[in-house]
Design a protein around this motif. Structure first.
Motif, PDB file in Angstrom:
ATOM      1  N   LYS A 152       0.842  -1.189   0.000  1.00 52.63           N
ATOM      2  CA  LYS A 152       0.000   0.000   0.000  1.00 52.63           C
ATOM      3  C   LYS A 152       0.881   1.244   0.000  1.00 52.63           C
ATOM      4  N   TYR A 153       0.588   2.197  -0.907  1.00 52.36           N
ATOM      5  CA  TYR A 153       1.385   3.416  -1.017  1.00 52.36           C
ATOM      6  C   TYR A 153       0.457   4.632  -1.033  1.00 52.36           C
ATOM      7  N   ILE A 154       0.788   5.636  -0.223  1.00 50.78           N
ATOM      8  CA  ILE A 154       0.003   6.869  -0.147  1.00 50.78           C
ATOM      9  C   ILE A 154       0.544   7.862  -1.173  1.00 50.78           C
ATOM     10  N   LEU A 155      -0.342   8.394  -1.963  1.00 50.23           N
ATOM     11  CA  LEU A 155       0.033   9.365  -2.985  1.00 50.23           C
ATOM     12  C   LEU A 155      -0.558  10.726  -2.613  1.00 50.23           C
ATOM     13  N   LYS A 156       0.335  11.721  -2.383  1.00 53.77           N
ATOM     14  CA  LYS A 156      -0.128  13.065  -2.045  1.00 53.77           C
ATOM     15  C   LYS A 156       0.441  14.078  -3.028  1.00 53.77           C
ATOM     16  N   GLY A 157      -0.358  15.108  -3.305  1.00 56.39           N
ATOM     17  CA  GLY A 157       0.056  16.117  -4.268  1.00 56.39           C
ATOM     18  C   GLY A 157       1.023  17.129  -3.671  1.00 56.39           C
ATOM     19  N   ASN A 158       1.774  17.789  -4.541  1.00 52.84           N
ATOM     20  CA  ASN A 158       2.678  18.852  -4.101  1.00 52.84           C
ATOM     21  C   ASN A 158       1.917  20.171  -4.008  1.00 52.84           C
ATOM     22  N   ASN A 159       2.643  21.285  -3.929  1.00 51.99           N
ATOM     23  CA  ASN A 159       1.977  22.577  -3.764  1.00 51.99           C
ATOM     24  C   ASN A 159       1.104  22.975  -4.946  1.00 51.99           C
ATOM     25  N   ARG A 160       1.280  22.324  -6.091  1.00 50.40           N
ATOM     26  CA  ARG A 160       0.433  22.619  -7.259  1.00 50.40           C
ATOM     27  C   ARG A 160      -0.916  21.893  -7.172  1.00 50.40           C
ATOM     28  N   ALA A 161      -0.963  20.850  -6.334  1.00 45.33           N
ATOM     29  CA  ALA A 161      -2.221  20.104  -6.146  1.00 45.33           C
ATOM     30  C   ALA A 161      -2.215  19.527  -4.742  1.00 45.33           C
ATOM     31  N   ASN A 162      -2.189  20.426  -3.740  1.00 46.66           N
ATOM     32  CA  ASN A 162      -2.021  19.968  -2.363  1.00 46.66           C
ATOM     33  C   ASN A 162      -3.226  19.205  -1.814  1.00 46.66           C
ATOM     34  N   ARG A 163      -4.350  19.279  -2.477  1.00 45.72           N
ATOM     35  CA  ARG A 163      -5.525  18.519  -2.031  1.00 45.72           C
ATOM     36  C   ARG A 163      -5.613  17.137  -2.675  1.00 45.72           C
ATOM     37  N   LEU A 184      -9.422  14.954  -5.133  1.00 46.36           N
ATOM     38  CA  LEU A 184      -8.762  15.346  -6.381  1.00 46.36           C
ATOM     39  C   LEU A 184      -9.128  16.793  -6.690  1.00 46.36           C
ATOM     40  N   PRO A 185      -8.157  17.701  -6.672  1.00 46.12           N
ATOM     41  CA  PRO A 185      -8.468  19.110  -6.979  1.00 46.12           C
ATOM     42  C   PRO A 185      -9.023  19.255  -8.399  1.00 46.12           C
ATOM     43  N   GLU A 186      -9.918  20.203  -8.554  1.00 51.16           N
ATOM     44  CA  GLU A 186     -10.512  20.423  -9.873  1.00 51.16           C
ATOM     45  C   GLU A 186      -9.506  21.078 -10.817  1.00 51.16           C
ATOM     46  N   LEU A 187      -9.652  20.742 -12.083  1.00 52.88           N
ATOM     47  CA  LEU A 187      -8.827  21.325 -13.139  1.00 52.88           C
ATOM     48  C   LEU A 187      -9.729  21.972 -14.178  1.00 52.88           C
ATOM     49  N   PRO A 188      -9.201  22.853 -15.010  1.00 51.38           N
ATOM     50  CA  PRO A 188      -9.992  23.363 -16.143  1.00 51.38           C
ATOM     51  C   PRO A 188     -10.435  22.203 -17.038  1.00 51.38           C
ATOM     52  N   VAL A 211     -11.903  10.576 -10.050  1.00 53.79           N
ATOM     53  CA  VAL A 211     -12.782  10.011  -9.027  1.00 53.79           C
ATOM     54  C   VAL A 211     -13.884   9.228  -9.714  1.00 53.79           C
ATOM     55  N   THR A 212     -14.070   7.970  -9.324  1.00 55.18           N
ATOM     56  CA  THR A 212     -15.120   7.132  -9.906  1.00 55.18           C
ATOM     57  C   THR A 212     -16.165   6.806  -8.853  1.00 55.18           C
ATOM     58  N   LYS A 213     -17.199   6.103  -9.279  1.00 57.52           N
ATOM     59  CA  LYS A 213     -18.314   5.803  -8.387  1.00 57.52           C
ATOM     60  C   LYS A 213     -17.867   4.970  -7.197  1.00 57.52           C
ATOM     61  N   ASP A 214     -17.069   3.936  -7.442  1.00 53.39           N
ATOM     62  CA  ASP A 214     -16.610   3.088  -6.344  1.00 53.39           C
ATOM     63  C   ASP A 214     -15.228   3.495  -5.833  1.00 53.39           C
ATOM     64  N   ASN A 215     -14.609   4.492  -6.505  1.00 54.66           N
ATOM     65  CA  ASN A 215     -13.323   5.061  -6.105  1.00 54.66           C
ATOM     66  C   ASN A 215     -12.140   4.110  -6.252  1.00 54.66           C
ATOM     67  N   LEU A 216     -12.346   2.844  -6.518  1.00 53.16           N
ATOM     68  CA  LEU A 216     -11.244   1.899  -6.671  1.00 53.16           C
ATOM     69  C   LEU A 216     -11.157   1.485  -8.130  1.00 53.16           C
ATOM     70  N   VAL A 217     -10.042   1.802  -8.760  1.00 54.62           N
ATOM     71  CA  VAL A 217      -9.888   1.552 -10.190  1.00 54.62           C
ATOM     72  C   VAL A 217      -8.617   0.740 -10.429  1.00 54.62           C
ATOM     73  N   GLU A 218      -8.740  -0.317 -11.240  1.00 49.42           N
ATOM     74  CA  GLU A 218      -7.552  -1.089 -11.596  1.00 49.42           C
ATOM     75  C   GLU A 218      -6.780  -0.343 -12.685  1.00 49.42           C
ATOM     76  N   ILE A 219      -5.464  -0.269 -12.514  1.00 48.38           N
ATOM     77  CA  ILE A 219      -4.609   0.393 -13.498  1.00 48.38           C
ATOM     78  C   ILE A 219      -3.647  -0.634 -14.084  1.00 48.38           C
ATOM     79  N   PRO A 220      -3.135  -0.387 -15.270  1.00 47.76           N
ATOM     80  CA  PRO A 220      -2.211  -1.348 -15.889  1.00 47.76           C
ATOM     81  C   PRO A 220      -0.981  -1.587 -15.004  1.00 47.76           C
ATOM     82  N   TYR A 221      -0.602  -2.845 -14.887  1.00 45.71           N
ATOM     83  CA  TYR A 221       0.575  -3.197 -14.094  1.00 45.71           C
ATOM     84  C   TYR A 221       1.794  -3.233 -15.008  1.00 45.71           C
ATOM     85  N   GLU A 222       2.880  -2.647 -14.545  1.00 46.40           N
ATOM     86  CA  GLU A 222       4.117  -2.625 -15.319  1.00 46.40           C
ATOM     87  C   GLU A 222       5.227  -3.324 -14.543  1.00 46.40           C
ATOM     88  N   GLU A 223       5.917  -4.231 -15.218  1.00 40.28           N
ATOM     89  CA  GLU A 223       7.075  -4.894 -14.607  1.00 40.28           C
ATOM     90  C   GLU A 223       8.166  -3.854 -14.322  1.00 40.28           C
TER      91      GLU A 223
END
Length: 253
Positions: A152-163, A184-188, A211-223
């Motif tokens: 498990k890894y926590i991903l946090k934004g920097n000062n450009r997307a601190n939320r 997820l901060p809003e973007l244009p 952000v999705t309905k169930d919030n959990l999304v599978e992403i492609p796995y890379e070796e």
């Protein structure tokens, strides 16, 4: 107006009926629609009136002497009684026509009911398959997330997307990876957050972070994935990461 009535009015049955060129079965169909549907009867009356007006405009008066002879001959000939056999035949034909109309109407209703039932069963079957697939996907995710090999890894934004805050789950044994977006901060409208995997020093595009309905999304796995990076890219994503627009990074152990 129902589809049956629309299809009937779009055909030329009414015109051919008024001209006397319909078959017996077609005539019965016209008479059924005229009797059952007011909009058909209105159209029928309008066509009949137009035809009568057209005929009247081209009518020629019969000479008086010819008319007098015809009337004289008509009065001179005694009227014959209609044979009983002919009356019986007309009665039977009328009853047969009514029965045929009733059978036709019932068949049409049965066909419509069968089509409705078939569509309903097809939709129910699609829902069952969809729910079964969804349940299977949820079970697989639950097993992966609760597997001791899942990191498990926590991903946090920097000062450009601190939320920006998300959690990545990586399982090297199963070769599966998921991301759970918390905020997820809003973007244009013309921009998106895009995820990348750092593989052998090169950023490989993964998916759009959202952000999705169930919030959990599978992403492609890379070796040999060393990190996950998030950048701001044009709408639709990019093939190459814009390092200057990087807003978050997860480095794996």
């Amino acid at each position: 107006m129902s589809d049956r009535v629309s299809q009937f009015l779009e055909s030329d049955l009414l015109e051919r009926y008024l001209m006397g060129t319909t078959s017996p079965m077609e005539s019965q169909e016209v008479e059924y629609f005229v009797a059952k549907f007011p909009e058909v009867k209105t159209t029928y009356n309008e066509l009949q009136e137009n035809l009568e007006n057209y005929a009247a405009s081209y009518a020629v008066d019969v000479p008086k002497d010819v008319r007098a002879k015809i009337l004289k001959q008509t009065k001179a000939k005694p009227k014959r009684a209609l044979p009983l056999l002919a009356i019986a035949a007309c009665t039977i034909a009328t009853l047969f026509g009514l029965v045929a109309i009733m059978i036709y109407n019932q068949n049409q209703e049965l066909l419509e009911d069968r089509k409705f039932t078939s569509n309903l069963l097809e939709n129910l079957n699609d829902d069952i398959v969809s729910n079964r697939q969804m349940l299977q996907s949820v079970e697989e995710q639950f097993m992966i997330l609760n597997n001791t090999a899942t990191q498990k890894y926590i991903l946090k934004g920097n000062n450009r997307a601190n939320r920006l805050e998300a959690v990545a789950y990586i399982n090297e044994l199963e070769k599966r990876s998921y991301v759970h977006v918390n905020t997820l901060p809003e973007l244009p409208d013309e921009q998106v957050y895009q995820m990348w995997a750092s593989v052998d020093g090169k950023l490989v595009p993964l998916d759009i972070l959202k952000v999705t309905k169930d919030n959990l999304v599978e992403i492609p796995y890379e070796e040999r994935m060393a990190s996950i990076n998030v950048t701001i890219e044009p709408k639709g994503g990019s093939k190459e990461a814009t390092k200057a627009n990087e807003v978050a990074t997860i480095k794996f152990d």
